[in-house]
Scaffold this active site. Structure first.
Site, mmCIF file in Angstrom:
data_model
loop_
_atom_site.group_PDB
_atom_site.id
_atom_site.type_symbol
_atom_site.label_atom_id
_atom_site.label_comp_id
_atom_site.label_asym_id
_atom_site.label_seq_id
_atom_site.Cartn_x
_atom_site.Cartn_y
_atom_site.Cartn_z
ATOM 1 N N ILE A 8 0.858 -1.192 0.000
ATOM 2 C CA ILE A 8 0.000 0.000 0.000
ATOM 3 C C ILE A 8 0.888 1.234 0.000
ATOM 4 O O ILE A 8 1.693 1.417 0.931
ATOM 5 C CB ILE A 8 -0.900 0.042 1.259
ATOM 6 C CG1 ILE A 8 -1.741 -1.228 1.357
ATOM 7 C CG2 ILE A 8 -1.794 1.277 1.250
ATOM 8 C CD1 ILE A 8 -2.577 -1.318 2.626
ATOM 9 N N THR A 9 0.769 2.078 -1.010
ATOM 10 C CA THR A 9 1.572 3.304 -0.981
ATOM 11 C C THR A 9 0.889 4.305 -0.057
ATOM 12 O O THR A 9 -0.337 4.401 0.004
ATOM 13 C CB THR A 9 1.752 3.912 -2.395
ATOM 14 O OG1 THR A 9 0.496 4.359 -2.903
ATOM 15 C CG2 THR A 9 2.385 2.912 -3.349
ATOM 16 N N GLY A 10 1.723 5.042 0.693
ATOM 17 C CA GLY A 10 1.175 6.028 1.620
ATOM 18 C C GLY A 10 0.424 5.377 2.762
ATOM 19 O O GLY A 10 -0.714 5.731 3.056
ATOM 20 N N GLY A 14 -3.895 8.467 7.251
ATOM 21 C CA GLY A 14 -5.095 8.589 6.427
ATOM 22 C C GLY A 14 -5.658 7.267 5.951
ATOM 23 O O GLY A 14 -5.659 6.260 6.664
ATOM 24 N N TYR A 164 -5.604 18.648 -9.852
ATOM 25 C CA TYR A 164 -6.052 17.502 -9.048
ATOM 26 C C TYR A 164 -7.105 16.685 -9.822
ATOM 27 O O TYR A 164 -7.000 15.458 -9.918
ATOM 28 C CB TYR A 164 -6.623 17.990 -7.711
ATOM 29 C CG TYR A 164 -7.028 16.850 -6.793
ATOM 30 C CD1 TYR A 164 -6.071 16.037 -6.195
ATOM 31 C CD2 TYR A 164 -8.369 16.576 -6.546
ATOM 32 C CE1 TYR A 164 -6.437 14.978 -5.368
ATOM 33 C CE2 TYR A 164 -8.744 15.519 -5.721
ATOM 34 C CZ TYR A 164 -7.779 14.726 -5.126
ATOM 35 O OH TYR A 164 -8.141 13.679 -4.315
HETATM 36 N N1 LIG Z 1 -9.343 12.353 2.169
HETATM 37 C C1 LIG Z 1 -10.301 12.511 1.264
HETATM 38 O O1 LIG Z 1 -11.382 13.073 1.523
HETATM 39 C C2 LIG Z 1 -10.114 11.961 -0.142
HETATM 40 C C3 LIG Z 1 -11.204 12.053 -1.035
HETATM 41 C C4 LIG Z 1 -11.043 11.552 -2.310
HETATM 42 C C5 LIG Z 1 -9.845 10.936 -2.689
HETATM 43 N N2 LIG Z 1 -8.811 10.873 -1.793
HETATM 44 C C6 LIG Z 1 -7.570 10.227 -2.227
HETATM 45 O O2 LIG Z 1 -7.172 9.286 -1.255
HETATM 46 C C7 LIG Z 1 -5.756 9.101 -1.285
HETATM 47 C C8 LIG Z 1 -5.190 9.128 0.119
HETATM 48 O O3 LIG Z 1 -5.495 10.371 0.678
HETATM 49 P P1 LIG Z 1 -5.520 10.679 2.255
HETATM 50 O O4 LIG Z 1 -6.703 11.552 2.457
HETATM 51 O O5 LIG Z 1 -5.380 9.437 3.039
HETATM 52 O O6 LIG Z 1 -4.191 11.594 2.339
HETATM 53 P P2 LIG Z 1 -3.142 11.856 3.524
HETATM 54 O O7 LIG Z 1 -3.801 11.737 4.862
HETATM 55 O O8 LIG Z 1 -2.535 13.168 3.152
HETATM 56 O O9 LIG Z 1 -2.080 10.656 3.376
HETATM 57 C C9 LIG Z 1 -1.182 10.693 2.349
HETATM 58 C C10 LIG Z 1 -0.189 9.525 2.434
HETATM 59 O O10 LIG Z 1 0.659 9.640 1.299
HETATM 60 C C11 LIG Z 1 2.003 9.712 1.720
HETATM 61 N N3 LIG Z 1 2.693 10.663 0.847
HETATM 62 C C12 LIG Z 1 2.375 11.946 0.602
HETATM 63 N N4 LIG Z 1 3.238 12.491 -0.275
HETATM 64 C C13 LIG Z 1 4.117 11.515 -0.599
HETATM 65 C C14 LIG Z 1 5.244 11.448 -1.454
HETATM 66 N N5 LIG Z 1 5.680 12.505 -2.147
HETATM 67 N N6 LIG Z 1 5.917 10.283 -1.554
HETATM 68 C C15 LIG Z 1 5.526 9.210 -0.833
HETATM 69 N N7 LIG Z 1 4.459 9.203 -0.015
HETATM 70 C C16 LIG Z 1 3.778 10.348 0.109
HETATM 71 C C17 LIG Z 1 1.998 10.164 3.166
HETATM 72 O O11 LIG Z 1 3.113 9.580 3.807
HETATM 73 P P3 LIG Z 1 4.321 10.411 4.494
HETATM 74 O O12 LIG Z 1 3.786 11.777 4.823
HETATM 75 O O13 LIG Z 1 4.654 9.602 5.710
HETATM 76 O O14 LIG Z 1 5.385 10.411 3.470
HETATM 77 C C18 LIG Z 1 0.693 9.539 3.677
HETATM 78 O O15 LIG Z 1 0.924 8.208 4.089
HETATM 79 C C19 LIG Z 1 -5.225 10.193 -2.215
HETATM 80 O O16 LIG Z 1 -4.916 9.614 -3.465
HETATM 81 C C20 LIG Z 1 -6.387 11.170 -2.365
HETATM 82 O O17 LIG Z 1 -6.372 11.828 -3.603
HETATM 83 C C21 LIG Z 1 -8.909 11.369 -0.531
#
Ligand SMILES: NC(=O)c1ccc[n+]([C@@H]2O[C@H](COP(=O)([O-])OP(=O)(O)OC[C@H]3O[C@@H](n4cnc5c(N)ncnc54)[C@H](OP(=O)(O)O)[C@@H]3O)[C@@H](O)[C@H]2O)c1
Length: 292
Positions: A8-10, A14, A164
């Protein structure tokens, strides 16, 4: 999921971390990725504690850098003799245009090109492990997206929201094209909208332009566990065994942007992406091609 290996990336926070807890709880060996070793190790400790499964591995890379994606893919291949599921989850939002170490617009590079390259580099391992699954976290924003082939990197005109939306439509188009290329291999490709989820999403955007929207929407957002529900479902459920080339929300198939069904456009995006990451983009189905 016992006996299966999932990357799983990231997975440090979240939706990715919640998905890791969900899949580790089902018995899978789970690899998570993050940019910082200590933060990723802390997350792995949490995932092990919450799932009761000690089989959690950490891979560290900044996925906005193609060299880092390549290095990390090599480490994953060395560590995992089989890979049953890849969840492409990392994504972000930036109101102002800036570029990566490769000179590419950050949103397009991280949200689309990184999963494109990582999946390509791991594909042979996935096909060798078939039945296997590639699950890509897109967004409802894909429905407002447009692939601007004349200005993919927003050099002429940039808007964070447009970048985005484009990247999230690219996630869906990548999935559909990948599904076509993987036909007959036993590897499926699906994409999903997780729903508005209470995470650190967009917190790294220096302008904090999304902050008021996120603040207002927070009471209505899903918990990370609920937001990860569809990703966990697509990664693990027997109900979607063999289901490929589909977009999901709330564990149900959903129609995506009309443009995503245009094979000419998805093929063009694939070729442009392959050129940008420096891999062959030939239209030969993946199963008949030698690895690169
Ligand atoms: N949250 C929402 O409401 C929502 C809605 C629709 C879609 N999404 C999608 O869901 C996905 C996850 O989002 P989230 O809300 O869980 O975001 P998040 O809380 O910001 O988590 C992002 C994750 O990605 C990692 N990350 C960020 N930049 C990185 C980089 N340059 N290289 C490697 N790892 C990186 C972070 O790890 P580190 O900081 O430890 O590196 C963290 O584990 C995204 O693709 C987003 O577009 C989210």
């Amino acid at each position: 999921m016992a006996g299966k290996t999932v990357l799983i990336t990231g997975g440090t926070g979240g939706i990715g971390k919640a998905a890791a807890i969900g899949l580790a709880s089902m018995g899978a060996r789970v690899g998570i990725t993050g940019r910082d070793q200590a933060r990723a190790e802390r997350a792995a400790t949490d995932i092990e504690a919450e799932s009761g499964n000690p089989a959690v591995d950490v891979f560290v890379a900044d996925l906005s850098s193609q060299a880092e994606v390549r290095r990390m893919a090599g480490e994953v291949l060395a560590a995992y003799p089989r890979l049953d599921v890849l969840v492409n989850n990392v994504g972000g939002f930036w109101a102002h245009r800036h570029t990566t170490v490769d000179g590419l617009e950050h949103t397009f590079a991280l949200n689309h090109l990184a999963p494109f390259l990582l999946t390509s580099l791991l594909l042979e391992r996935l096909t060798d492990s078939a039945p296997a699954r590639v699950v890509t976290v897109s967004s409802g924003a894909q429905s407002m997206g447009k692939i601007d082939f004349d200005d993919l990197m927003g050099e002429q005109d940039y808007s964070g929201q447009r970048a985005y939306n484009q990247s999230k439509l690219a996630n869906v188009m990548f999935t559909y094209e990948l599904a076509r290329r993987l036909e007959g291999t036993g590897v499926t490709a699906t994409a999903l909208h997780p729903g508005m989820t209470n995470t650190a999403f967009s917190a790294e955007d220096p302008s904090r332009s999304m902050a008021p929207i996120v603040f207002a929407a927070r009471p209505f957002m899903k918990s990370p566990k609920k937001g990860a529900g569809t990703a966990v479902y697509l990664a693990s459920s027997p109900k979607v065994e063999g289901v490929t080339g589909r977009y999901f929300a709330n564990r149900k198939t959903k129609k995506s942007h009309d443009a995503s069904y245009d094979a000419m456009t998805t093929g063009r995006l694939w070729q442009v992406s392959a050129d940008l990451v420096g891999i062959p983009g030939d239209p030969t189905p993946i199963r008949t091609r030698a690895s690169f």
